[in-house]
Structures are given as structure tokens and as C-alpha cells.
Design a protein around this motif. Structure first.
Motif, short mmCIF file in Angstrom:
data_model
loop_
_atom_site.label_atom_id
_atom_site.label_comp_id
_atom_site.label_asym_id
_atom_site.label_seq_id
_atom_site.Cartn_x
_atom_site.Cartn_y
_atom_site.Cartn_z
N ALA A 559 60.52 -19.47 -47.30
CA ALA A 559 61.22 -20.67 -47.77
C ALA A 559 60.55 -21.92 -47.24
O ALA A 559 60.41 -22.93 -47.95
N ALA A 560 60.11 -21.88 -45.97
CA ALA A 560 59.45 -23.05 -45.39
C ALA A 560 58.12 -23.32 -46.08
O ALA A 560 57.77 -24.48 -46.36
N GLN A 561 57.37 -22.26 -46.35
CA GLN A 561 56.08 -22.44 -47.03
C GLN A 561 56.28 -22.96 -48.44
O GLN A 561 55.52 -23.81 -48.92
N LEU A 566 52.91 -24.88 -49.05
CA LEU A 566 51.81 -24.08 -48.50
C LEU A 566 51.60 -22.87 -49.40
O LEU A 566 52.25 -21.85 -49.26
N LEU A 567 50.70 -23.00 -50.36
CA LEU A 567 50.50 -21.95 -51.35
C LEU A 567 49.20 -21.18 -51.13
O LEU A 567 48.77 -20.41 -51.96
N ARG A 591 63.38 -30.61 -41.10
CA ARG A 591 62.68 -31.01 -39.87
C ARG A 591 62.00 -29.81 -39.19
O ARG A 591 61.14 -29.99 -38.35
N GLU A 592 62.48 -28.57 -39.53
CA GLU A 592 61.88 -27.40 -38.90
C GLU A 592 60.83 -26.73 -39.79
O GLU A 592 60.14 -25.81 -39.36
N SER A 593 60.72 -27.18 -41.03
CA SER A 593 59.83 -26.47 -41.95
C SER A 593 58.37 -26.56 -41.53
O SER A 593 57.61 -25.64 -41.69
#
Length: 609
Positions: A559-561, A566-567, A591-593
Motif C-alpha cells: 500500500a505504501a509503495q 514506487l513501481l 507521513r509513514e509511507s
């Protein structure tokens, strides 16, 4: 030994290695194969090149051990039951080819003006193809285990066996038939039979107990020495009996093919086999007598062309008569068109028996070597002589198609997935473009339609308008992406369930907005890791907690990527930290991604399957 002599030996050793290291990669890069590179390198450093070697025959005798080791490894792959199943090819196909080609080449020699005995020995020597060159080409092409490759190996085995009666014929033609010589021939036959029986007995009752004792010693170098002892001992036993050294090594390999030490033996022998086989090709290149070629170049060139053409014709006709198709017959003719290393032995024996003069022996030997050098080029020419293989096509008949689920791709992934749907009575329409797979699936009761999922007309014919879900189970990323884009463009309301290749592919699919995606190895890897922990005695509750934590972490990173764009992650990455009791939340604040992205990028990972 003097210092100068030692220096000379070292120069020759460096020259051998340097020639191979330089010539072989260049030849391979040019698409000519490794054999031609070795032969050319040998010619350059030999007596008619840089003259770093003046006695190539001395090297050739040592290098023949490469052929011996090669046949031993082939024997390890030939279990007795498998060898017995090839008896028809060995003594049927092989014998038919040897007789047919021998008759053609003997007739050619007589037509050229040779005496019948000379024509027969010259022709039969050329009939014996080069085991080393043919096996090397088969190995490079990955054809040694194919049915066509097995038939070629069967022919080579028969030709190796043929050297024994041919040497006996040379002795008979060269002798005056005295009682003492006839007695000596019978004695040689008895010695050969005794050597063969002794080797079989040793392989049956001595070798396995010996390796069991040595394995208990747990000294790797001793096992390697024992492996070499078995190969060279078997070769020596056959040589003493007047038989082929290579045949002795092959027989030793067959006797050990069902041993529990088979894989260890193969690993121990392989480095020596590769080096010595390369040395053999180098020494053959050195043995090419350019002086003889310069004096008789017209005769030798004509002999090479005529012998190779006539032998190829004989091979092709025999292959077609015995039901081989055109492509296999042409390939076999190209592979086996040359003379081989056993011709050197036969011609030398004929010269020693007075059947050949020294000049005729040199000319025929040069003919053999040139034919060996031309073989890789002849095999390459098949690309132009034979049309490229085309995949078998089936009629695109979609009568009865149009299930609730349209499955595109019915390989190992699709077949397992379809079983869930079929178990619930869901109507599945499966399409695939692999004709052989479709036939295999039909034998198990599956109805799979032939069609290319990247074509709009095929999708319409398969009933995509009536499908609730399209399950894309293809195994190539680019094909999968093309199908996804086509369906989203033409049928935007259908649900897309997609097989993903790896993490990077998953991120691209998520960006496209597919309804569901699954990395092809993810669940099997989770199950495998859990089973490994269970095997180590970890409690099931602990395993379940770890699995849940890893799934949550993986979903969070994904989820963060996705959120961070970020692919580029082309690997399935997992954390290397110890397990934390409390799982990370699945919903990741912005903020944590970035921190999670950083963790994902730096995590140690193995390549995707």
C-alpha cells in the motif's frame, strides 16, 4: 628437469589455456559454437601456426580422456532399463545407417580408383562419426534428452561398437593368414570377452560397496580420486581387451546409473570432463597437416565434399525409411555427416598393417579433421535449409463458450484455480494458445478453447460480454498487461482477476485498477515457509502469528509503495527483522509511507520465481 624445460612446459600450458579462453568465447559470440573455436585455436598454436606445439599426437592421446569422461557421464544418465529400451535404435537404426553409409562410401572409393580394401577401410573410417563433436553440439542445443537426441546417441553407440570388428578386419586384411596369427586373433577375442565380463562383474558387485566405504571416510578428495579410478580403470580394461576406451567408460557409467552415488560421481567428474574435452578439440586442430593439404588440396577438398555429401544422403534416406520426419532426418544428417576420432585409430592400424601408405593415411586424416571442423557450420546452415518450427494450430471453434468466468491461460496456475470454480459448479470458459496443452487438458476431461487472448475478436467469440469475471492466468507479464489494457478499454465493467508475476508487476496492475491480483508464488511461499517452521518444531500458534504478521507487513508495504508511486520493485521483498508481537496496521498514514518505502527498498530479497 631443467629450468628451461620447466619454463617451456609452462609456456605451452599457458598457451593452451589462453587459446581456449580467447577463441571459444569469440566463436560462441559469432554463433559458431564452442567446437569450431577450439579447433581454430588449436590450428593457430599448433605446428602450422605459432609452432608452440610440435607433437600434437602426444596431446591427443591425453585429450582422448575427455571423450572417455564424456561417455561416462552419458552412461550415468542411461539406466539399464532405458538402455534396453533403446536396443531397437542401437542395433536397428544404428546398424542400418552404418551398413548403408559404409556401402555408399566404399563404392565411392572404388569409383575414385582405390583398391577395394583401401576403399573399404577409408569409407568405414568416415562412417564412424565424431562422438565428441556430436555430443557437444547436442548438449549445447539441449537435445541430449529429447527422443531425436536419444536416437542420435544410439547411433553413436553402435558406431563405437563397430570399431572392434573393423580393427579385426584390418588385422585380417593385413595378415597372411598364418596359424600363429589366427591363434592370436582368437586369443584377442577371448581377452576382449573376458575384459567385458570382468567389468560387468566389478560394476555389479564391487563398485557400490567401495563407494559406500569411501563415503563413510568423509574425504571429498578420496571420492573424486575413486570416481576417476573407476572411469580410467574401466577404459583401461576395455583397451587391454582390444575394445574402445570410451565404450568401457560408458559401460561403467551405465553400471553406476542406479547407484545412490550417481549425482556425486557426476559432480566430481564434470570439471575434468570439460577441460579434457576442450583439450581434445584443441589437439585435433593442431593435428591438421597443412603441408599435406597444400600438396593435395584438390583431392582432399573433393574427398571432404564427396564423403560428407554421400554420407549425409545415406543418413537421410535411412532416417526417412525408418519413419523420421524431414526435419529430424536433415538434422541427423547434418550432425553425423563428419568422420570421427575413431577413424584416426582405424587409419593408423591400416597404415601399420600395410593397407595404407603414409601419404594416404595423412590425406585421409586431414579429410576427417576438415569434416569435423565443418560440422558446426553445417549444423548452423539448417537455419536456412529448414523452415522455422511453427507452433501447431487448432481451429478457433467457440461453440458452447460463454461461461460466468472467462479464464485466459490454462497452464499450471489456471488449472489449479479452475478446480475451485468447477467444484462449485461455476461455468468456466477457458482459452489458451498452446495446442499441445489443449490436447493434454482434453485427455483429463477439460474443455479448453484454442485462441489468443490478446485479440478482441477472440474475446468476443469466447463470450466475454456474458462473463462476470475474466481470470487472466497467463505467465508472461507483457501478454498479461496487453490483455488487461484491451479488456479495460473495450469491456470496462467486467471484473478482472489477474495472475501477477512479481511485486513490480503487482504494483503496475494495482495502478491499472484491476479488481484482484495475486503474485504467482506468494501463497506457495507462505505455505512452504510455514511448513519449514513446523518441521523445526515451532508451535502452530506461533507459526500462525508469524504468517499473519508477515501478510500484514507485506500488504502495508505494498500500500505504501502504491501510494508513493514506487513501481520499480521487481522483487518480492520481505522484512528481515525478527517478528514483532503486534502487527503493523494495514492502513498506512501518509507521513509513514516514505519510511515504509525506504524499508521496502532496502530489504534483502531473493529474485522472484
Amino acid at each position: 628437469m631443467s629450468v628451461d624445460t620447466q619454463g617451456t612446459d609452462l609456456v605451452q600450458l599457458v598457451a593452451l589455456l589462453g587459446a581456449a579462453v580467447i577463441a571459444v568465447p569469440i566463436s560462441k559470440r559469432l554463433g559458431l559454437g564452442t567446437v569450431l573455436g577450439y579447433l581454430a585455436a588449436g590450428l593457430v598454436i599448433g605446428p602450422y601456426g605459432l609452432r608452440l606445439f610440435t607433437d600434437p599426437q602426444a596431446i591427443l592421446h591425453v585429450a582422448e580422456l575427455g571423450v572417455v569422461l564424456f561417455l561416462f557421464i552419458i552412461g550415468l544418465e542411461m539406466r539399464p532399463s532405458r538402455l534396453w529400451s533403446l536396443r531397437g535404435e542401437i542395433f536397428g537404426l544404428g546398424l542400418a545407417q552404418v551398413i548403408a553409409c559404409g556401402a555408399l562410401l566404399t563404392g565411392l572409393g572404388i569409383a575414385a580408383g582405390f583398391a577395394p580394401a583401401v576403399a573399404f577401410i577409408a569409407g568405414m573410417g568416415f562412417v564412424l562419426s565424431s562422438t565428441a563433436i556430436v555430443m557437444q553440439i547436442l548438449e549445447e542445443r539441449g537435445d541430449t534428452a529429447t527422443p531425436a537426441g536419444q536416437r542420435v546417441i544410439s547411433i553413436l553407440l553402435l558406431e563405437d561398437l563397430a570399431i572392434v570388428p573393423l580393427l579385426a578386419i584390418v588385422a585380417l586384411l593385413g595378415s597372411h593368414g598364418s596359424t600363429g596369427e589366427e591363434h592370436s586373433r582368437w586369443l584377442s577375442i577371448l581377452i576382449a570377452i573376458g575384459s567385458l565380463a570382468a567389468l560387468i562383474a566389478a560394476g555389479r558387485w564391487l563398485l557400490n560397496p567401495m563407494f559406500r566405504i569411501l563415503a563413510n571416510v568423509q574425504a571429498r578428495e578420496v571420492m573424486t580420486a575413486a570416481a576417476l579410478l573407476v572411469v580410467l580403470g574401466a577404459a583401461l580394461a576395455m583397451q587391454v581387451g582390444g575394445l574402445s576406451m570410451a565404450m568401457g567408460a560408458f559401460l561403467a557409467g551405465v553400471l553406476l546409473s542406479e547407484s545412490s552415488f550417481r549425482h556425486q560421481l557426476e559432480a566430481d567428474i564434470e570439471p575434468f570432463r570439460g577441460i579434457l574435452l576442450g583439450l581434445f578439440f584443441l589437439s585435433v586442430g593442431m593435428s591438421l597437416d597443412l603441408g599435406v593439404i597444400a600438396r593435395h588440396w584438390q583431392t582432399i577438398l573433393l574427398a571432404v565434399i564427396a564423403y560428407m555429401a554421400l554420407k549425409s544422403l545415406g543418413i537421410y534416406v535411412v532416417a526417412r525409411l525408418l519413419k523420421a520426419d524431414h526435419a529430424e532426418a536433415m538434422t541427423r544428417a547434418a550432425l553425423l555427416a563428419q568422420g570421427g576420432e575413431f577413424a584416426f585409430v582405424l587409419y593408423a592400424a591400416a597404415a601399420g598393417a600395410g593397407i595404407f601408405t603414409g601419404e594416404v593415411n595423412a590425406m585421409l586424416t586431414a579429410t576427417i579433421i576438415l569434416s569435423m571442423a565443418l560440422t558446426p557450420l553445417v549444423v548452423l546452415s539448417l537455419k536456412w535449409l529448414l523452415p522455422p518450427p511453427t507452433p501447431e494450430q487448432l481451429d478457433e471453434d467457440f461453440d458452447g463458450a460463454g461461461g460466468r468466468v472467462l479464464m485466459i491461460g490454462f497452464g499450471r496456475f489456471g488449472q489449479i484455480s479452475a478446480q475451485f470454480l468447477l467444484a462449485e459448479g461455476v461455468d468456466v470458459t477457458a482459452i489458451d494458445s498452446d495446442a499441445e496443452m489443449i490436447r493434454a487438458a482434453s485427455r483429463f476431461g477439460f474443455k479448453v478453447y484454442f485462441g489468443d487472448g490478446t485479440r478482441l475478436d477472440v474475446l468476443r467469440a469466447a463470450g466475454i460480454e456474458r462473463s462476470q469475471i475474466v481470470a487472466i492466468c497467463t505467465d508472461k507479464q507483457e501478454v498479461t498487461d496487453k490483455i488487461v489494457e484491451l479488456i479495460q478499454s473495450e469491456f470496462p465493467f467486467v471484473q478482472l482477476y489477474v495472475r501477477s508475476y512479481d511485486r513490480g508487476h503487482t504494483l503496475r496492475l494495482l495502478k491499472k485498477g484491476v479488481n484482484y491480483q495475486m503474485r504467482e508464488t506468494l501463497e506457495s511461499a507462505f505455505t512452504f515457509g510455514a511448513a519449514a517452521l513446523e518441521g523445526l518444531g515451532v508451535a502452530p500458534e506461533r507459526i500462525a502469528d508469524i504468517a499473519e504478521n508477515l501478510r500484514t507487513r507485506d500488504a502495508a508495504r505494498l500500500a505504501a509503495q502504491q501510494a508513493g508511486g514506487l513501481l520499480s520493485a521487481g522483487r518480492d521483498m520481505f522484512v528481515t527483522k525478527p517478528f514483532k508481537p503486534e502487527p503493523e496496521p494495514l492502513t498506512v498514514p501518509k507521513r509513514e509511507s516514505r519510511a515504509l518505502n525506504k524499508e521496502a527498498e532496502s530489504a534483502t530479497a531473493e529474485p522472484a520465481d
